[in-house]
Write an enzyme that holds these catalytic residues in place. Structure first.
Site, short mmCIF file in Angstrom:
data_model
loop_
_atom_site.label_atom_id
_atom_site.label_comp_id
_atom_site.label_asym_id
_atom_site.label_seq_id
_atom_site.Cartn_x
_atom_site.Cartn_y
_atom_site.Cartn_z
N SER A 558 0.88 -1.32 -0.71
CA SER A 558 0.08 0.36 -0.13
C SER A 558 1.06 1.09 0.11
CB SER A 558 -0.54 0.09 0.54
OG SER A 558 -1.83 0.66 1.19
N TYR A 571 -2.85 -1.23 10.43
CA TYR A 571 -2.69 -0.87 9.60
C TYR A 571 -1.54 -0.31 8.15
CZ TYR A 571 -4.47 -0.95 3.92
OH TYR A 571 -4.40 -0.80 2.27
N1 LIG Z 1 -9.16 -0.59 -2.08
C1 LIG Z 1 -7.75 0.76 -1.62
O1 LIG Z 1 -7.30 1.96 -1.89
C2 LIG Z 1 -6.32 0.31 -1.17
C3 LIG Z 1 -5.14 0.47 -0.92
C4 LIG Z 1 -3.79 0.11 -0.32
C5 LIG Z 1 -4.08 -1.48 -0.73
N2 LIG Z 1 -4.72 -2.12 -0.70
C6 LIG Z 1 -4.84 -3.61 -0.53
O2 LIG Z 1 -5.36 -4.83 -1.75
C7 LIG Z 1 -5.63 -5.24 -1.29
C8 LIG Z 1 -7.25 -5.76 -1.32
O3 LIG Z 1 -8.15 -4.77 -1.57
P1 LIG Z 1 -9.66 -4.73 -1.58
O4 LIG Z 1 -9.60 -3.00 -2.04
O5 LIG Z 1 -9.70 -4.90 -3.17
O6 LIG Z 1 -10.34 -5.03 -0.65
P2 LIG Z 1 -11.00 -6.53 -0.62
O7 LIG Z 1 -11.83 -6.26 0.88
O8 LIG Z 1 -11.80 -5.59 -2.30
O9 LIG Z 1 -10.45 -7.91 -1.29
C9 LIG Z 1 -9.74 -8.20 0.35
C10 LIG Z 1 -10.69 -9.80 0.02
O10 LIG Z 1 -8.95 -10.36 1.56
C11 LIG Z 1 -10.47 -11.04 1.45
N3 LIG Z 1 -9.88 -11.81 2.65
C12 LIG Z 1 -9.65 -10.50 3.81
N4 LIG Z 1 -8.92 -11.31 4.86
C13 LIG Z 1 -8.67 -12.53 4.54
C14 LIG Z 1 -8.45 -14.17 4.46
N5 LIG Z 1 -7.59 -13.84 6.54
N6 LIG Z 1 -8.08 -14.99 4.14
C15 LIG Z 1 -8.27 -15.21 3.12
N7 LIG Z 1 -9.00 -13.80 2.45
C16 LIG Z 1 -9.12 -12.76 3.24
C17 LIG Z 1 -11.78 -10.53 1.43
O11 LIG Z 1 -12.54 -11.87 1.84
C18 LIG Z 1 -11.84 -10.53 0.14
O12 LIG Z 1 -12.54 -11.10 -0.65
C19 LIG Z 1 -5.58 -5.67 0.04
O13 LIG Z 1 -4.75 -6.46 0.94
C20 LIG Z 1 -5.53 -3.85 1.09
O14 LIG Z 1 -4.58 -3.82 1.76
C21 LIG Z 1 -6.28 -1.72 -1.51
#
Ligand SMILES: NC(=O)c1ccc[n+]([C@@H]2O[C@H](COP(=O)([O-])OP(=O)(O)OC[C@H]3O[C@@H](n4cnc5c(N)ncnc54)[C@H](O)[C@@H]3O)[C@@H](O)[C@H]2O)c1
Ligand SMILES: [Zn+2]
Length: 681
Positions: A558, A571
């Site tokens: 991130s 986080y």
């Molecule tokens: N959305 C953003 O702006 C952003 C920014 C930086 C980083 N990220 C990172 O991107 C990744 C995806 O995020 P997203 O925005 O698509 O969110 P999202 O919630 O849509 O996707 C995350 C997925 O991870 C799954 N998950 C959670 N805990 C879990 C576990 N213990 N085992 C297996 N699966 C698990 C959830 O069920 C979900 O489907 C994350 O690591 C997030 O931190 C997102």
């Protein structure tokens, strides 16, 4: 041309679909069928006699009218007068193009001659296990007479082509009572004046052969049970298969990477549990369809399933070396100066007693079908050995088919594979958001993908959205649980044979200040992201190291791994942990050819479960904007003033693991539309 379907064609399609959808009748994409009939020639207004015959490739079970080649019967039959003899029979395939009616439909196959030349309105050529069992029995000719009397005639082995068509046509003419023939080493052909009659005749030959085998077979066609070679109990069997799969895929991929298919079907386990399996496996397959799919013979592990894994792995490596030498020698024995170049020396079928069969191909479907073909071969060997001795065609004939110039030309015409073809990807947290977009992109670039998430239902739904089971499968896994991670990796490896490309994407986010963050908040986020990706990297790196094919691990870290945003202690700290794992593992795994890189997204609101699940509301409150405007708000604070979507992260994943960035490891790519405070230095 009129748009109506000729009734002869309608009957042909229905018959073909019925015959092709029952595996007892023919192997996948094996065999072909035809019908003859008349249409009005749009040029002369006169009646013209046509033959419709299943074109090259394609499967009878799903044949449509577009899969038929359409030839003028008078011109096709005229070829007999210019036929230059068996030495130059391959030239006749090009001549079929001069017999086509209208646009001609699908490309005519090598078997077109048999269909056109045999004087019957409907002809079926099939590869049934029961018929091939008779066709490959040492005394197949005598058995044919005993089983079928004069209704079915024996045709000695001959490579498919114009001459075989002439042979069968002559037999039909000389034996008006015959309904078909057994083609030595190969399969069956049957005919009829109506479609029903042809179908009945085909089924009669297939069922009569099967009934005869059932009634007259020796009790143990594969010999007595082998001490210690009984199948392992199911759980142990699958665990052992998963432990061996990476080594086996590495062996099958030494010359070029392959996708794998595993089966522990009863047919396979029974064959491997009996004494004659090493001798029979060595004899190889016989039906001409098999050689490109399964190679002449499989690699057979000669250890019982109770041997320790390490011993089996070491032995597999020895056997692989021997297999490659043996295959090179086979090529050298038979290749002539104009033979196509050797296509790789690795086995396509690997048999492990007590555990099952691994089959390989350039994609999942090809790998699966190769396995199905070997199951056909086992059934054929059981039938032939039950009545007689299994005697496949000579090795030199096998070579002529495997390295047939016409087959080589077909291979050369294949479209260029997609950039991630043969690569097997695992994306965690891929039921939605960035993970699903990534899985979708990797699949679109040719990879097989395993979608892991907390909910099996959601993981499977995402997989189904991306493609059928040959493209994507969904598995349930909590990445913070070591045992669940191992089970997830086992499932991935059993689905596609191994792993090349891992995306640590699972995550969740709670926006809280230091004083608000509970110990449970801290643990949860660290367990899923820092610990979870450590566990996934560990379990998957083991697979990649065993495969010896390199690989990629990509972390979705991130912007917050470097940027000190408000109310974000747990986080951002765990994201910083993930980011440092990238550097540590890049340094550690490089010697195995494994690249480790990361992506720093920011502000991906659309599609993100994290944002929808409360984080968005909290962040909106922190920044003092409406939650629905959060995406735009994030866009406005970027340098490029662009909103970041899940697809943009997926693009970066593809670039990092795709064909261009081969010399980059330990890198983080920001995908944040430009945030100066998060610039890396
Ligand atoms: N959305 C953003 O702006 C952003 C920014 C930086 C980083 N990220 C990172 O991107 C990744 C995806 O995020 P997203 O925005 O698509 O969110 P999202 O919630 O849509 O996707 C995350 C997925 O991870 C799954 N998950 C959670 N805990 C879990 C576990 N213990 N085992 C297996 N699966 C698990 C959830 O069920 C979900 O489907 C994350 O690591 C997030 O931190 C997102
Ligand atoms: Zn055939």
């Amino acid at each position: 041309m009129s748009n109506h379907t000729n009734p002869a064609v309608a009957a042909l399609i229905e018959r073909s679909n019925r015959l092709g959808s029952d595996p007892k009748n023919t192997n996948y994409a094996g065999g072909n069928t035809s019908a003859k009939g008349t249409e009005t020639d749009p040029v002369t207004g006169q009646e013209v006699e046509l033959v419709w015959v299943k074109g090259s490739g394609g499967d009878l079970g799903t044949l449509k009218e577009s899969g038929l080649a359409v030839l003028r019967l008078d011109r096709m039959r005229s070829l007999v007068d210019v036929y230059p003899g068996v030495e130059r029979e391959d030239e006749m395939v090009a001549a079929f193009d001069y017999c086509l009616h209208g646009k001609g439909g699908a490309a005519p196959s090598i078997d077109t001659a048999m269909h056109g030349l045999v004087d019957a309105a409907h002809v079926d050529h099939l590869h049934p296990d029961s018929g091939i069992a008779i066709a490959t029995a040492a005394d197949g000719e005598k058995l044919t007479e005993t089983i079928f009397g004069d209704k079915v005639v024996w045709v000695p082995w001959r490579r498919p082509g114009f001459q075989l068509g002439l042979d069968i046509a002559a037999i039909k003419e000389k034996n008006p009572q015959a309904i078909g023939c057994i083609l030595g080493g190969h399969g069956i052909t049957a005919w009829g004046e109506t479609s029903e009659e042809a179908e009945q005749n085909s089924l009669w030959i297939i069922d009569t052969a099967a009934a005869y085998i059932a009634e007259h077979s020796r009790p143990e066609p594969f010999g007595p049970a082998l001490e210690g070679y009984a199948p392992l109990p199911e759980d142990e069997r699958r665990a052992r298969a998963a432990a061996l799969a990476p080594t086996i895929r590495g062996i099958a991929s030494a010359d070029r990477p392959m996708v794998g298919h595993y089966t522990d079907s009863e047919v396979v386990l029974d064959f491997l549990a009996h004494a004659e399996h090493p001798r029979l496996a060595e004899l190889g397959t016989s039906c001409p369809d098999h050689f490109l799919r399964t190679k002449v013979k499989p690699l057979v592990l000669d250890l019982p399933p109770t041997a320790p894994v390490e011993e089996q792995v070491a032995r597999l490596h020895e056997l692989a070396e021997a297999y490659r030498e043996d295959y090179q020698a086979y090529y050298d024995r038979h290749a002539t100066p104009d033979s196509p170049a050797i296509r790789g020396k690795d086995p396509l079928i690997v048999l492990v007693p007590g555990v099952g069969m691994f089959s390989f191909g350039k994609d999942k479907q090809t790998a699966r079908v190769a396995g199905e073909f070997y199951v056909n071969a086992i059934n054929v060997m059981r039938g032939a050995e039950g009545l007689s001795t299994y005697a496949p065609i000579d090795e030199s004939e096998k070579f002529r088919i495997e390295y047939w110039a016409l087959e080589e030309a077909k291979l050369q015409r294949m479209p260029k594979p997609k950039p991630l073809a043969t690569r097997i990807a695992l994306v965690t947290g891929a039921a939605g958001g960035i993970g699903k977009a990534t899985a979708k992109r990797l699949a679109a670039e040719g990879a097989c993908v395993v979608i892991a998430d907390l909910s099996l239902e959601k993981a499977q739904a995402a997989a189904a959205e991306i493609g059928g089971p040959d493209v994507a499968v969904g598995v349930a896994a909590d990445v913070s649980d070591a045992q669940a991670v191992r089970a997830m990796v086992d499932a991935a490896v059993l689905a596609f044979g191994g792993l090349d490309l891992v995306v640590n994407n699972a995550g969740l986010s709670l926006s809280k200040s230091l004083l608000e963050t509970t110990e449970a908040d801290w643990d949860r986020q660290h367990n899923v992201m820092a610990k979870g990706s450590f566990l996934v990297s560990q379990a998957t790196a083991k697979v990649m190291i065993d495969q010896q094919l390199g690989g990629d691990i990509i972390y979705i870290s991130s912007k917050n791994s470097v940027f000190a945003g408000p109310n974000n202690i747990a986080y951002s700290a765990t994201k910083a942990d993930q980011a440092h794992q990238v550097r540590l593992l890049a340094a550690e795994l490089g010697e195995h050819g494994i690249k480790v890189n990361g992506i720093n997204p920011d502000g991906v609101v659309q599609g993100s479960g994290i944002f929808a699940g409360g984080w968005g509301a909290q962040r909106a409150a922190v920044y003092g904007v409406d939650e629905k405007d959060l995406g735009k708000f994030y866009a406005q604070r970027t340098i490029l003033k662009r909103e970041v979507l899940p697809e943009h992260i997926a693009n970066a994943v593809f670039v990092l693991c795709g064909p261009d960035l081969t010399h980059t490891t330990g890198l983080h790519v920001p995908v944040d539309a430009g945030v100066a405070a998060a610039f890396l230095r």
